[in-house]
Motif scaffolding. Sequence first.
Motif, PDB file in Angstrom:
ATOM      1  N   VAL A  68       3.190   9.354 -25.277  1.00 17.95           N
ATOM      2  CA  VAL A  68       2.887  10.278 -24.179  1.00 17.95           C
ATOM      3  C   VAL A  68       3.832  10.039 -22.992  1.00 17.95           C
ATOM      4  CG1 VAL A  68       1.158  10.837 -22.427  1.00 17.95           C
ATOM      5  CG2 VAL A  68       0.491  10.697 -24.827  1.00 17.95           C
ATOM      6  N   LEU A  69       3.968   8.766 -22.606  1.00 19.12           N
ATOM      7  CA  LEU A  69       4.837   8.453 -21.455  1.00 19.12           C
ATOM      8  C   LEU A  69       6.271   8.934 -21.710  1.00 19.12           C
ATOM      9  CD1 LEU A  69       3.721   4.827 -20.433  1.00 19.12           C
ATOM     10  CD2 LEU A  69       3.361   6.949 -19.162  1.00 19.12           C
ATOM     11  N   ILE A  71       7.416  11.212 -23.917  1.00 16.23           N
ATOM     12  CA  ILE A  71       7.579  12.663 -24.050  1.00 16.23           C
ATOM     13  C   ILE A  71       7.445  13.343 -22.687  1.00 16.23           C
ATOM     14  CG2 ILE A  71       6.485  14.735 -25.006  1.00 16.23           C
ATOM     15  CD1 ILE A  71       5.974  13.001 -27.545  1.00 16.23           C
ATOM     16  N   VAL A  72       6.493  12.900 -21.878  1.00 18.37           N
ATOM     17  CA  VAL A  72       6.326  13.501 -20.546  1.00 18.37           C
ATOM     18  C   VAL A  72       7.568  13.254 -19.686  1.00 18.37           C
ATOM     19  CG1 VAL A  72       5.044  13.303 -18.385  1.00 18.37           C
ATOM     20  CG2 VAL A  72       3.807  13.497 -20.530  1.00 18.37           C
ATOM     21  N   LEU A  73       8.039  12.006 -19.688  1.00 16.23           N
ATOM     22  CA  LEU A  73       9.212  11.670 -18.860  1.00 16.23           C
ATOM     23  C   LEU A  73      10.452  12.425 -19.333  1.00 16.23           C
ATOM     24  CD1 LEU A  73      10.390   9.925 -16.587  1.00 16.23           C
ATOM     25  CD2 LEU A  73      10.781   8.119 -18.258  1.00 16.23           C
ATOM     26  N   GLY A  75      10.566  15.094 -21.117  1.00 15.19           N
ATOM     27  CA  GLY A  75      10.356  16.529 -20.925  1.00 15.19           C
ATOM     28  C   GLY A  75      10.659  16.962 -19.500  1.00 15.19           C
ATOM     29  N   ILE A  76      10.137  16.191 -18.530  1.00 17.85           N
ATOM     30  CA  ILE A  76      10.369  16.538 -17.120  1.00 17.85           C
ATOM     31  C   ILE A  76      11.854  16.444 -16.779  1.00 17.85           C
ATOM     32  CG2 ILE A  76       9.993  15.763 -14.732  1.00 17.85           C
ATOM     33  CD1 ILE A  76       7.160  14.949 -15.644  1.00 17.85           C
ATOM     34  N   CYS A 138      13.248   7.536 -24.647  1.00 13.24           N
ATOM     35  CA  CYS A 138      13.713   8.758 -23.964  1.00 13.24           C
ATOM     36  C   CYS A 138      15.127   9.113 -24.422  1.00 13.24           C
ATOM     37  CB  CYS A 138      13.720   8.569 -22.438  1.00 13.24           C
ATOM     38  SG  CYS A 138      12.116   8.824 -21.669  1.00 13.24           S
ATOM     39  N   SER A 192       8.282  18.230 -28.688  1.00  9.38           N
ATOM     40  CA  SER A 192       7.419  17.067 -28.419  1.00  9.38           C
ATOM     41  C   SER A 192       6.841  16.513 -29.707  1.00  9.38           C
ATOM     42  CB  SER A 192       6.296  17.460 -27.456  1.00  9.38           C
ATOM     43  OG  SER A 192       6.837  17.945 -26.243  1.00  9.38           O
TER      44      SER A 192
END
Lengths: 258, 338
Positions: A68-69, A71-73, A75-76, A138, A192
């Motif tokens: 989660v960390l 993919i969110v990072l 992605g942003i 990442c 994702s």
Amino acid sequence: MKKVNFSKWMMWVTALYLILPLVLTFLYSFSSEWINVLPTGFTFKYYMQILPRQDFYMSLARTLLICVLTIVLAGILMLLAMYVVTVYHPKFDKYLQILCMIPYALQGIIIAISILTLYSGAKGLFGSRIIMLVGTYCIIILPYMYQGIRNALRAVSARELIEAAQILGCTRFYAFFRIIVPNILSGIIISSMLSMGIIFGDFVVVNVIAGSSYQTASMFLYKTMAQSGQATSVVIVVMFIITLILSTIAFKLRNKTH
Amino acid sequence: MAYITFENINKTFDTNHVLKDIQLEVEQGELVTLLGPSGCGKSTLLRCLAGLETVDSGIISLNSEDITHRPTSDREIGMVFQQYSLFPNMTVEQNIGFGLKMKKLPKEIIKEKTQNIIKLVHLEGKEKHVPSQLSGGQQQRVALARAIVTEPKVLLLDEPLSAIDAQLRRVLQIEIRKIQRQLNMTTIFVTHDQDEAMIMSDRIHLFNAGKIEQSGIPVELYTHPKTKFVASFIGQYNIIKASDLSELIEESFTKETIAIRPEVIQIATKEMPQNNETLQIQGKIIDLISRGNILRYHIEVSRNIILKVDTLFRTHSLFDLEQRVWLNIEKRNIIALD
């Protein structure tokens, strides 16, 4: 008529080829002993060995957290980069593409060792193994996030939509994140999911960077392999079910966005 | 002062000088068309007015205010794009109401204005549809409604009908014109279709390679082209070297090139009565093309001259291929070109 039957036959053969290893793994997780063609018997013994263990669930939770960390990072960061390139500097797209494709050519272990060498002596945030792990992943998933988002942006003619939104009185930033991003959610979700599959199944990077201090599902699996094949199969089956559930949720979300 | 003025506008992309010292004025309530072939700069000028492109030099004024460097969102301009650019994730209502939402109007006002404009463009019943559920013509109407609901000072239309079939395009041309007149909205329309320009415009500015070749009302442009480019772009002029025609008819001309409209040439099987105001030439019909209600004859009058002659189609052609015919042209319809 013959051609149609051949296509169907090929489809079933391919499906069988892909599903068979999973089915056999599932059967093996229930088998008491399997040396010859068929198992000697069936048992829930190995499920009773693995499922009550708290460290198993902790390892799954750690893996999900890292997923989660990361993919969110990623992605942003990717969305911000694509915003700048799409709105302000379309000519830089090719350079961004080159940068994002570089991780394809590098083995995970090379990236992991490089990061460890660079940051292992660092103090504070950069010395944290979790931060290093997230950062490494990442980089590894960068090509997948970039390609998925870029293709989705092209499909919606992002520049034209942003111009239309500007004429109607909104800023480019608002237009990108409130109009473009909802329309490319499908691409973001697919990227994702692909990235999650890579992180979930990775062992090399997490073993090099985190070692035994941060045990993820793949490391738990590696340790279980020393115990028995059946127990290993139990872990694989549970991991498969979790990824299946997550994929199903993601596809339902994707269909909702359509 | 005109409502919109472009003063000495220049724009270059890399080494391509797209707009060259453009001077143009638009009066309030006018529908002005920027006409020209692809790459002539007409869309670029429109985008400069919208603020989507910057100008290298020059001033753009709107209602006596200099808006040259004003942000796009502050220019109070509505625009319809060639590909409509409707927001795919929003319904018709949401698309149309988007501009009003950006103005932070109360929800009741947004709803009322949206419903009124949906009635104006005849999209009742489609409020909850998303763009992918609409036909091309319906999408175009949503794009138009979205552009005008915010009551902009100027409406810009960048080839909005180019992606639509011919029959629907004719209907929408009339509808757009009707709505524009009803709202008395100052409108600038960009197209490469000269028929469309003729139908819709109060004035036409014909662009060629970054410059305005000729400006005027549609009839004026059509009947009095000034240059070879205008004559070849507007209508289907016969463009002839004056020297070639002089060889045939003992008549001299002031300019090197002359133009004659196909529909002003009379065609007959025998010589017609002549006077000082007309010319007569003999020729042979070498081709015959039916274009709906027009029959076009290609008539060879000399080695260097083949004239196009248009007649209204009745039930059949009055003349045959290879037939020798007489052509009668009034001298006032022969236009000398710069």
